[in-house]
Design a protein around this motif. Structure first.
Motif, short mmCIF file in Angstrom:
data_model
loop_
_atom_site.label_atom_id
_atom_site.label_comp_id
_atom_site.label_asym_id
_atom_site.label_seq_id
_atom_site.Cartn_x
_atom_site.Cartn_y
_atom_site.Cartn_z
N VAL A 1 5.54 -1.11 -8.38
CA VAL A 1 5.11 -1.87 -7.33
C VAL A 1 5.50 -3.08 -7.84
CG1 VAL A 1 3.54 -2.46 -5.52
CG2 VAL A 1 3.58 -0.05 -6.73
N ASN A 2 6.20 -4.03 -7.02
CA ASN A 2 6.63 -5.28 -7.54
C ASN A 2 5.82 -6.38 -6.77
OD1 ASN A 2 7.93 -7.91 -7.94
ND2 ASN A 2 9.31 -6.86 -9.14
N LEU A 3 4.87 -6.98 -7.58
CA LEU A 3 3.93 -7.64 -6.80
C LEU A 3 3.95 -9.38 -7.58
CD1 LEU A 3 1.46 -7.01 -5.16
CD2 LEU A 3 0.18 -6.95 -6.95
N PHE B 1 0.92 -1.17 0.10
CA PHE B 1 0.03 -0.08 0.07
C PHE B 1 1.15 1.39 0.07
CE2 PHE B 1 -3.87 -2.39 1.17
CZ PHE B 1 -4.95 -1.51 0.04
N LYS B 2 1.80 1.31 0.71
CA LYS B 2 2.77 2.22 0.98
C LYS B 2 3.39 2.74 -0.66
CE LYS B 2 6.76 3.49 3.62
NZ LYS B 2 7.69 3.15 4.56
N GLU B 3 3.79 1.79 -1.43
CA GLU B 3 4.27 1.66 -2.63
C GLU B 3 3.21 2.42 -3.54
OE1 GLU B 3 6.26 -1.62 -3.97
OE2 GLU B 3 7.95 -1.32 -2.45
N GLU C 1 -4.32 -9.03 -4.36
CA GLU C 1 -3.64 -7.93 -4.79
C GLU C 1 -3.98 -7.48 -6.20
OE1 GLU C 1 -2.48 -10.20 -3.02
OE2 GLU C 1 -1.09 -9.36 -1.19
N THR C 2 -4.19 -8.33 -7.02
CA THR C 2 -4.40 -7.69 -8.43
C THR C 2 -5.76 -7.17 -8.63
OG1 THR C 2 -3.20 -9.99 -9.29
CG2 THR C 2 -4.55 -8.72 -10.81
N ILE C 3 -6.76 -7.83 -8.02
CA ILE C 3 -8.09 -7.28 -7.88
C ILE C 3 -8.13 -5.61 -7.18
CG2 ILE C 3 -10.56 -6.95 -6.77
CD1 ILE C 3 -10.33 -10.29 -7.31
N VAL C 4 -7.40 -5.70 -6.13
CA VAL C 4 -7.29 -4.31 -5.46
C VAL C 4 -6.56 -3.33 -6.24
CG1 VAL C 4 -6.00 -3.15 -3.44
CG2 VAL C 4 -7.12 -5.40 -2.96
N THR C 5 -5.37 -3.81 -7.18
CA THR C 5 -4.87 -3.01 -7.79
C THR C 5 -5.73 -2.28 -9.20
OG1 THR C 5 -2.92 -4.57 -7.96
CG2 THR C 5 -2.87 -2.78 -9.61
N TYR C 6 -6.50 -3.28 -9.59
CA TYR C 6 -7.51 -2.56 -10.21
C TYR C 6 -8.67 -1.81 -9.71
CZ TYR C 6 -6.10 -5.58 -14.43
OH TYR C 6 -5.28 -5.99 -15.45
N LEU C 7 -9.05 -2.17 -8.61
CA LEU C 7 -10.00 -0.95 -8.04
C LEU C 7 -9.43 0.29 -7.84
CD1 LEU C 7 -11.93 -3.53 -5.52
CD2 LEU C 7 -12.84 -2.67 -7.73
N LEU C 8 -8.14 0.32 -7.21
CA LEU C 8 -7.58 1.48 -6.95
C LEU C 8 -7.16 2.39 -8.22
CD1 LEU C 8 -4.47 0.84 -4.60
CD2 LEU C 8 -6.24 2.57 -4.44
N GLN C 9 -6.67 1.71 -9.37
CA GLN C 9 -6.79 2.28 -10.58
C GLN C 9 -8.20 3.01 -11.01
OE1 GLN C 9 -4.72 0.55 -14.08
NE2 GLN C 9 -6.75 0.13 -14.69
N SER C 10 -9.18 2.36 -10.87
CA SER C 10 -10.35 2.72 -11.28
C SER C 10 -10.99 3.82 -10.52
CB SER C 10 -11.51 1.84 -11.16
OG SER C 10 -11.07 0.42 -11.83
#
Ligand code: ADP
Ligand code: MG
Length: 420
Positions: A55-57, A5-7, A164-173
């Motif tokens: 961010v490396n995931l 989250f920090k990154e 994490e992948t879903i969170v990434t997409y949601l954040l981006q949206s």
């Protein structure tokens, strides 16, 4: 998870930074090429920045490059979009990420999505625009990743950390939706401000119309009289010439007033040029002379004709600003008085002073000047000074007001740079 989250937070800050520049961007809105170039620059910088700190995931680099890519494309059009795609690819090359060619193959098909998104974006409402941006962003990322991983035969990487992948997409949206909302909000705000300037101008134009019409009647009456005289036979050739001269001078005067008035009424797009302050004060005194005469007010001018007093700005807007202030001054003297216009050079600065001997204001009232809807007049809108102040501030000028109750008010407008 916390580090993740920090990154991400850091990435969000990076891609939000172009929004800070939006007010500057808005200034170019009428010069399409410049607007697009500036937008392109902002979005390219954001893309480069977010790609430099990914961010490396689960072995994959995540960043928010699609946010500036989509926003820049939607507001800049297909050409800007194409260059932004190029920026992403170059960014990938510069940051040393692997398989650049494969990546080109993976991302380019998504240009079709961007192209359609741009097309529908133009005709959509606010909500529609937010949805288009969110969908475009998600689809570009999803398709690019899928094609990229598929060609490497590593599709299983998708499933390693689904949360994490879903969170990434949601954040981006979320980010892209907020971004579009903010831009639309700022656009609307700026549009309303422009509207106010225009409406106030039309009000100014209509209020000055009566005095202008009156002023045109005078030369016409004079010309009429002289034509009558010219018709009589016992005139010497010399006298005839003299009367003709007067007729032409009066007609020129009328023509001058009309063209001054028309130039005020025009609503040209912003055009920044060198403004000669004395010429503008001259213009102002011409138009206000009639309004002043109408109200039994003496107009005095004291220009510094020796030196060139110039500044940069939009001439028509500047006229509007000066006329608003001058008109207020006249309206502050219902029982007559004196309106003084002066210009001078103070060191590097050029100064205009507009003084009246009217009702004046208390310190409290002076403080409220320039705030919308503050008016003490029956038919006042309280927008005139706000518009004037905005125009002058935009030109980089400052306004100082000195007022004494029942004695009068002086507006001092100063432009410090750009003078020669
Ligand atoms: P409006 O002229 O429609 O009232 P403005 O924004 O032009 O709106 O002016 C706001 C108010 O500021 C005026 O109603 C008046 O009370 C005050 N004001 C502005 N200029 C002067 C002045 N030169 N002398 C006294 N009062 C002034
Ligand atoms: Mg006013």
């Amino acid at each position: 998870m916390l580090l993740f989250f920090k990154e991400f937070l850091f990435n969000i800050v990076i891609i939000s930074s172009p929004f800070v520049m939006y007010p500057y961007l808005h200034r170019f809105r009428e010069k399409v090429a410049l607007y697009r170039a500036f937008l392109l620059l902002l979005c390219s910088m954001a893309i480069m920045a977010t790609m430099s700190f990914p961010v490396n995931l689960n072995g994959l680099n995540y960043d928010f490059r699609s946010v500036p890519l989509v926003i820049g494309s939607l507001y800049g059009g297909w050409a800007v979009a194409l260059v932004l795609y190029g920026t992403v690819i170059i960014g990938r090359y510069i940051t040393g990420m692997p398989e650049v060619l494969l990546y080109v193959f993976a991302i380019m098909p998504t240009y079709v999505i961007t192209w359609f998104a741009i097309k529908y974006f133009e005709v959509s409402s606010l909500l529609g625009r937010m949805i288009i941006a969110v969908l475009a962003c998600a689809l570009i990322k999803l398709i690019t990743f899928t094609l990229f991983l598929a060609s490497l035969d590593e599709l299983q990487k998708f499933a390693i950390k689904p949360l994490e992948t879903i969170v990434t997409y949601l954040l981006q949206s979320l980010i892209v939706a907020i971004g579009v909302y903010l831009i639309e909000f700022l656009r609307r705000y700026n549009r309303i401000q422009d509207e106010v300037v225009k409406t106030e101008k039309m009000k100014l134009v209509s209020e000055i119309a009566a005095s202008v019409a009156h002023e045109i009647r005078n030369p016409l009456t004079a010309v009429r009289g002289f034509i009558h005289l010219l018709g009589t036979t016992e005139l010497t050739a010399e006298k005839k010439e003299q009367y003709k001269g007067i007729c032409f001078a009066e007609l020129d005067r009328a023509e001058h007033i009309i063209s001054d008035y028309l130039s005020l009424a025009r609503t040209d797009p912003d055009h920044v040029e060198e403004i000669n302050l004395n010429a503008e004060l001259g213009y102002m005194s011409n138009l206000l002379l009639n309004y002043a005469n109408f109200n039994n007010i003496q107009l005095n001018v004291a220009f510094d004709e020796e030196r060139r007093l110039v500044t940069m700005g939009d001439k028509h807007k500047f006229r509007q600003a000066l006329l608003n202030i001058g008109k207020n001054a006249i309206e502050a003297m219902p029982d007559g008085g004196e309106l003084a216009l002066a210009s001078e050079k103070q060191g590097d600065a050029v100064v205009i002073r507009i003084s009246d001997t009217g009702v004046g204001m208390t310190a409290e009232q002076v403080k409220r000047l320039g705030t919308p809807y503050y008016s003490t007049k029956d038919k006042g809108t309280g927008l005139g000074t706000m518009v004037s102040f905005n125009i002058i501030k935009k030109m980089g000028g400052t306004i100082h007001i000195h007022s004494e109750l029942n004695k009068g008010t002086t507006f001092t407008i100063r432009f410090s740079s750009n003078s020669t």
